[in-house]
Design an enzyme around this catalytic site. Structure first.
Site, PDB file in Angstrom:
ATOM      1  N   CYS A 114       1.357  -0.779   0.310  1.00 13.00           N
ATOM      2  CA  CYS A 114      -0.207   0.215  -0.071  1.00 13.00           C
ATOM      3  C   CYS A 114       0.965   1.543  -0.353  1.00 13.00           C
ATOM      4  O   CYS A 114       0.046   2.748  -0.014  1.00 13.00           O
ATOM      5  CB  CYS A 114      -0.595  -0.290   1.189  1.00 13.00           C
ATOM      6  SG  CYS A 114      -1.765  -1.412   1.018  1.00 13.00           S
ATOM      7  N   HIS A 250      -3.419   7.472   2.884  1.00  8.55           N
ATOM      8  CA  HIS A 250      -3.286   6.607   2.251  1.00  8.55           C
ATOM      9  C   HIS A 250      -5.283   5.576   2.992  1.00  8.55           C
ATOM     10  O   HIS A 250      -5.152   6.426   3.629  1.00  8.55           O
ATOM     11  CB  HIS A 250      -2.616   4.856   2.768  1.00  8.55           C
ATOM     12  CG  HIS A 250      -2.934   3.740   2.640  1.00  8.55           C
ATOM     13  ND1 HIS A 250      -3.722   3.236   1.293  1.00  8.55           N
ATOM     14  CD2 HIS A 250      -3.161   2.597   3.119  1.00  8.55           C
ATOM     15  CE1 HIS A 250      -3.812   2.496   1.221  1.00  8.55           C
ATOM     16  NE2 HIS A 250      -3.835   1.651   2.012  1.00  8.55           N
ATOM     17  N   ASN A 280      -9.879   0.851   0.276  1.00  7.54           N
ATOM     18  CA  ASN A 280      -8.405   0.582   0.165  1.00  7.54           C
ATOM     19  C   ASN A 280      -8.767  -0.001  -1.486  1.00  7.54           C
ATOM     20  O   ASN A 280      -8.109  -1.080  -1.519  1.00  7.54           O
ATOM     21  CB  ASN A 280      -8.023  -0.641   1.320  1.00  7.54           C
ATOM     22  CG  ASN A 280      -6.028  -0.436   1.683  1.00  7.54           C
ATOM     23  OD1 ASN A 280      -5.923  -0.426   0.803  1.00  7.54           O
ATOM     24  ND2 ASN A 280      -5.844  -1.170   2.350  1.00  7.54           N
TER      25      ASN A 280
HETATM   26  O1  UT7 Z   1      -4.138  -0.762   3.960  1.00 12.96           O
HETATM   27  C1  UT7 Z   1      -2.447  -1.676   4.972  1.00 12.96           C
HETATM   28  C2  UT7 Z   1      -2.866  -1.414   5.574  1.00 12.96           C
HETATM   29  N1  UT7 Z   1      -4.061  -2.405   6.040  1.00 12.96           N
HETATM   30  C3  UT7 Z   1      -4.907  -1.493   7.308  1.00 12.96           C
HETATM   31  O2  UT7 Z   1      -4.310  -0.508   7.654  1.00 12.96           O
HETATM   32  C4  UT7 Z   1      -5.751  -2.508   7.667  1.00 12.96           C
HETATM   33  C5  UT7 Z   1      -5.541  -2.190   9.618  1.00 12.96           C
HETATM   34  N2  UT7 Z   1      -6.369  -3.075  10.213  1.00 12.96           N
HETATM   35  C6  UT7 Z   1      -8.066  -2.578  10.041  1.00 12.96           C
HETATM   36  O3  UT7 Z   1      -8.235  -1.669   8.936  1.00 12.96           O
HETATM   37  C7  UT7 Z   1      -9.192  -2.847  11.345  1.00 12.96           C
HETATM   38  O4  UT7 Z   1      -8.791  -3.774  12.150  1.00 12.96           O
HETATM   39  C8  UT7 Z   1     -10.005  -3.946  10.525  1.00 12.96           C
HETATM   40  C9  UT7 Z   1     -11.026  -3.192   9.713  1.00 12.96           C
HETATM   41  C10 UT7 Z   1      -9.485  -5.304   9.943  1.00 12.96           C
HETATM   42  C11 UT7 Z   1     -11.109  -4.617  11.642  1.00 12.96           C
HETATM   43  O5  UT7 Z   1     -11.575  -3.953  12.985  1.00 12.96           O
HETATM   44  P1  UT7 Z   1     -10.855  -4.195  14.571  1.00 12.96           P
HETATM   45  O6  UT7 Z   1     -11.233  -3.468  14.829  1.00 12.96           O
HETATM   46  O7  UT7 Z   1      -9.554  -4.193  14.098  1.00 12.96           O
HETATM   47  O8  UT7 Z   1     -11.781  -5.428  14.576  1.00 12.96           O
HETATM   48  P2  UT7 Z   1     -11.050  -6.557  15.119  1.00 12.96           P
HETATM   49  O9  UT7 Z   1      -9.592  -7.200  14.106  1.00 12.96           O
HETATM   50  O10 UT7 Z   1     -10.646  -6.511  16.344  1.00 12.96           O
HETATM   51  O11 UT7 Z   1     -12.247  -7.624  14.957  1.00 12.96           O
HETATM   52  C12 UT7 Z   1     -13.640  -7.590  16.153  1.00 12.96           C
HETATM   53  C13 UT7 Z   1     -14.521  -8.519  15.414  1.00 12.96           C
HETATM   54  C14 UT7 Z   1     -13.714  -9.910  15.887  1.00 12.96           C
HETATM   55  O12 UT7 Z   1     -14.453 -11.093  16.213  1.00 12.96           O
HETATM   56  P3  UT7 Z   1     -14.612 -11.480  17.730  1.00 12.96           P
HETATM   57  O13 UT7 Z   1     -13.604 -12.209  17.768  1.00 12.96           O
HETATM   58  O14 UT7 Z   1     -15.075  -9.956  18.088  1.00 12.96           O
HETATM   59  O15 UT7 Z   1     -16.095 -12.540  17.919  1.00 12.96           O
HETATM   60  C15 UT7 Z   1     -13.876 -10.528  14.637  1.00 12.96           C
HETATM   61  O16 UT7 Z   1     -13.772 -11.731  14.036  1.00 12.96           O
HETATM   62  O17 UT7 Z   1     -15.105  -8.417  15.241  1.00 12.96           O
HETATM   63  C16 UT7 Z   1     -14.747  -9.948  13.703  1.00 12.96           C
HETATM   64  N3  UT7 Z   1     -14.982  -9.025  12.143  1.00 12.96           N
HETATM   65  C17 UT7 Z   1     -16.116  -8.743  11.454  1.00 12.96           C
HETATM   66  N4  UT7 Z   1     -17.204  -8.968  11.747  1.00 12.96           N
HETATM   67  C18 UT7 Z   1     -18.527  -8.466  10.970  1.00 12.96           C
HETATM   68  C19 UT7 Z   1     -13.800  -9.243  11.370  1.00 12.96           C
HETATM   69  N5  UT7 Z   1     -14.079  -8.835   9.922  1.00 12.96           N
HETATM   70  C20 UT7 Z   1     -15.635  -9.218  10.249  1.00 12.96           C
HETATM   71  C21 UT7 Z   1     -16.693  -8.647   9.262  1.00 12.96           C
HETATM   72  N6  UT7 Z   1     -17.619  -8.513   9.450  1.00 12.96           N
HETATM   73  N7  UT7 Z   1     -16.107  -8.266   8.203  1.00 12.96           N
END
Ligand code: UT7
Length: 323
Positions: A114, A250, A280
Site C-alpha cells: 500500500c 492512504h 482500500n
Molecule cells: O492498507 C494496508 C494496511 N491495512 C490496514 O491498515 C488495515 C488495518 N486493520 C483494520 O482496518 C481493522 O483492524 C479491521 C477493519 C480489519 C478490523 O477491525 P477491528 O476493529 O480491528 O476488529 P477486530 O479484528 O478486532 O475484530 C473484532 C470482531 C471479531 O469478532 P470477535 O472475535 O470479537 O467475536 C472479528 O471476528 O469483528 C469480527 N469481524 C467481523 N465481523 C463482521 C472481523 N471482520 C468482520 C466482518 N464483519 N467483516
C-alpha cells in the site's frame, strides 16, 4: 538540485460498484459493521476482461491530458503496484506500450504494497532532481480484488480496485518538498500474500495466493507509525502542523485516517476521504484521492499537502508537496 512539481493528475475506477449488501450475501458480515469499523460503504471491482495495466493506462492518459503533455514527452515511468498483470514485463512497460510513450525511456514497477505510490514518487523525484529525466509518469494501480479470499470476512470487505497517476516535471519552483520512506521486514507475516511464483506453482493452494492479515495488530502499528511519520515530515521541513492545508492519506480505514488527522490537529474537512466509495485500493489510493480533490477544486495551486501511507512489508512513507 533541480526542483520537481506535479503538473497533472488523473485517475480511473472500474465501472462495477460492489456494495456492502452484496458482501452480506458472501460472508457473515453487515453493512453496519463494515461502515462502523472501516468507513467503507462500497468499492469498485475490475471487469473480467480488464487488467491492472488497463486501469493504469487510463489514469495515466487522464494525467497527461490534465498536464497538457503528450506521451512522447515522458522520459520515465515508475508504477507502484502489488498486482502486476504478468511476472514480466512490468506493468510500467505495458503502460509505456499502451500509451505509445517514448521507447527507450526507463519504465519499471515498484513493489511496496500500500506504500507503493509514495515509494514510486520518491524514486521518480530523485531521477528528476539529479537530471536523470525531465518528465515522469508516477502511477499507483492495483486490482486488489483479484487477491481476495471471498470467504475471509476479515479481508474481503476492505479492498477495491483502481488507478491514479501524476505527471511530475523538473522545475525551478519547489513542489515535492521532501519524501520519507521506511520499511520493517520483521513483521511481514501480519499482512501478506504468503505465496508468489518464486515459491513454485506446486506450493500454490486455494488460500495462500490471497491476502492474509491480522487486522487488529496491523491497525495498531499503522496508527502509531503514521503518527510518527507526520512529525518526521514536518520536522524535516521546519514546518508546523498549522502549515498543512490538506492531508491526503492512504485510504485503508477511516479510523486510521481520523487518528492521523487528530495527530495533525486537522479537522476532517481538510482531509481528503475516498475510503467510503473506493475501499482500500492499495497503491492507487493516494493518487486517486489526490486527483479527486484536485478535480473537484478543493486542492488549489500553492496548497501544502501531506501524503502518507502504510502497508505490507511493513512499509510506510510520506511526501510533503507544495501543489
Ligand atoms: O492498507 C494496508 C494496511 N491495512 C490496514 O491498515 C488495515 C488495518 N486493520 C483494520 O482496518 C481493522 O483492524 C479491521 C477493519 C480489519 C478490523 O477491525 P477491528 O476493529 O480491528 O476488529 P477486530 O479484528 O478486532 O475484530 C473484532 C470482531 C471479531 O469478532 P470477535 O472475535 O470479537 O467475536 C472479528 O471476528 O469483528 C469480527 N469481524 C467481523 N465481523 C463482521 C472481523 N471482520 C468482520 C466482518 N464483519 N467483516
Amino acid at each position: 538540485m533541480i526542483n520537481t512539481r506535479i503538473i497533472g493528475t488523473g485517475s480511473y475506477l472500474p465501472e462495477r460498484i460492489m456494495t456492502n449488501a452484496e458482501l452480506e450475501a458472501l460472508v457473515e458480515t453487515s453493512d453496519s459493521w463494515i461502515q462502523e469499523r472501516t468507513g467503507i460503504a462500497e468499492r469498485r471491482v475490475v471487469a473480467d476482461d480488464q487488467s491492472c495495466t488497463d486501469l493504469a493506462t487510463i489514469a495515466a492518459q487522464r494525467a497527461l491530458e490534465a498536464a497538457n503533455v503528450s506521451p512522447e514527452d515522458i522520459d520515465l515511468i515508475v508504477l507502484g503496484t502489488c498486482t502486476p498483470d504478468r511476472v514480466f514485463p512490468s506493468n510500467a512497460c505495458l503502460v509505456q506500450q499502451n500509451l505509445g510513450s517514448k521507447a527507450g525511456a526507463p519504465a519499471f514497477d515498484v513493489a511496496a504494497a500500500c506504500s507503493s505510490f509514495v515509494y514510486a514518487l520518491d524514486v521518480a523525484n530523485r531521477f528528476l532532481r539529479t537530471g536523470g529525466a525531465e518528465r515522469a509518469l508516477v502511477i499507483g494501480a492495483d486490482t486488489m480484488t483479484r487477491l481476495l479470499n471471498w470467504k475471509d470476512r476479515g479481508t474481503c470487505v476492505l479492498f477495491g480496485d483502481g488507478a491514479g497517476a501524476i505527471v511530475l516535471e523538473a522545475s525551478d519552483e519547489p513542489g515535492i518538498l521532501s519524501t520519507h520512506l521506511h520499511a520493517d521486514g520483521a513483521q511481514e507475516c501480519l499482512l501478506h500474500v504468503p505465496w508468489g511464483p518464486g515459491m513454485g506453482y506446486d506450493r500454490l493452494t486455494d488460500t495462500n495466493g490471497k491476502i492474509s492479515m491480522r487486522g487488529n495488530e496491523v491497525f495498531k502499528v499503522a496508527v502509531r507509525t503514521l503518527g510518527r511519520i507526520v512529525d518526521e515530515t514536518l520536522d524535516a521541513n521546519g514546518l508546523s502542523k498549522e502549515d498543512v492545508d490538506w492531508l491526503v492519506p492512504h485510504q485503508a480505514n477511516i479510523r486510521i485516517i481520523q487518528a492521523t488527522a487528530r495527530k495533525l490537529g486537522l479537522p476532517m474537512e481538510r482531509v481528503v476521504q475516498t475510503v467510503q466509495h473506493h475501499g482500500n485500493t492499495s497503491s492507487a489510493s493516494i493518487p486517486l484521492a489526490l486527483d479527486t480533490a484536485v478535480r473537484d477544486g478543493r486542492i488549489k495551486p500553492g496548497d501544502l499537502l501531506l501524503l502518507e501511507a502504510f502497508g505490507g512489508g511493513f512499509t510506510w512513507g510520506s511526501a510533503l508537496v507544495r501543489y
